[in-house]
Design an enzyme around this catalytic site. Structure first.
Site, PDB file in Angstrom:
ATOM      1  N   GLY A  45       0.818  -1.215   0.000  1.00  7.86           N
ATOM      2  CA  GLY A  45       0.000   0.000   0.000  1.00  7.86           C
ATOM      3  C   GLY A  45       0.846   1.257   0.000  1.00  7.86           C
ATOM      4  N   CYS A  46       1.895   1.240   0.784  1.00  6.98           N
ATOM      5  CA  CYS A  46       2.763   2.417   0.878  1.00  6.98           C
ATOM      6  C   CYS A  46       3.518   2.643  -0.431  1.00  6.98           C
ATOM      7  CB  CYS A  46       3.728   2.265   2.049  1.00  6.98           C
ATOM      8  SG  CYS A  46       2.846   2.170   3.627  1.00  6.98           S
ATOM      9  N   THR A  47       3.902   1.562  -1.090  1.00  7.71           N
ATOM     10  CA  THR A  47       4.572   1.677  -2.382  1.00  7.71           C
ATOM     11  C   THR A  47       3.611   2.247  -3.421  1.00  7.71           C
ATOM     12  OG1 THR A  47       6.061  -0.136  -1.822  1.00  7.71           O
ATOM     13  CG2 THR A  47       5.822   0.400  -4.161  1.00  7.71           C
TER      14      THR A  47
END
Length: 152
Positions: A45-47
């Site tokens: 998700g952060c990527t």
């Protein structure tokens, strides 16, 4: 957990980035800044969120993009290098800034409760005021909402 509202003065930021330099929100005075909080570098998700912002960086004019997570500077550096993000990633290892922005809170995963970053983003105006506050924003929505807010 106090949430920021539109018009509030953005809490001060003074954290080390992925290169070990201290980045302050006040150094962006006169420019808009998107400050986004993400739970952990290099997770799916952060990527998605970080790369989505990287991909719209050429469409936001003079607006700066700054990411913040509890990761140490060396992890932030690896994240930046792996995905060529090209903007400051700040290490809030003690979650003091996350607390000030109201994004450090209780989370649940697989029935387990723990404290962590609640993915959120804030558009700060040229005078250091909150222009937009998106709590619990989805990774894919972050660049979309930023572009929409800048067009308004």
């Amino acid at each position: 957990m106090t949430k920021l509202e539109i018009g509030d003065t953005a809490p001060a930021i003074g954290l080390k980035d992925q290169h070990g330099d201290t980045v302050r929100l006040s150094s962006y005075k006169g420019r808009k800044v998107l400050v986004f909080f993400y739970p952990k570098a290099s997770t799916p998700g952060c990527t998605t969120q970080a790369c989505g912002l990287r991909d719209v960086a050429d469409q936001v004019g003079d607006t700066a993009i700054v990411g913040i997570s509890p990761d140490a500077p060396d992890k932030q550096a690896k994240f930046d290098e792996k995905y060529s993000l090209g903007y400051p990633l700040l290490a809030d290892t003690e979650h003091q800034v996350a607390d000030a922005y109201g994004v450090w809170g209780e989370k649940k995963l697989y029935g387990k409760t723990y404290m962590g970053i609640i993915r959120s983003a804030f558009l700060i105006d040229e005078k250091g005021k909150v222009a937009q506050a998106w709590y619990k924003i989805s990774p894919k929505d972050t660049p979309i909402k930023l572009l929409k807010a800048l067009q308004a």
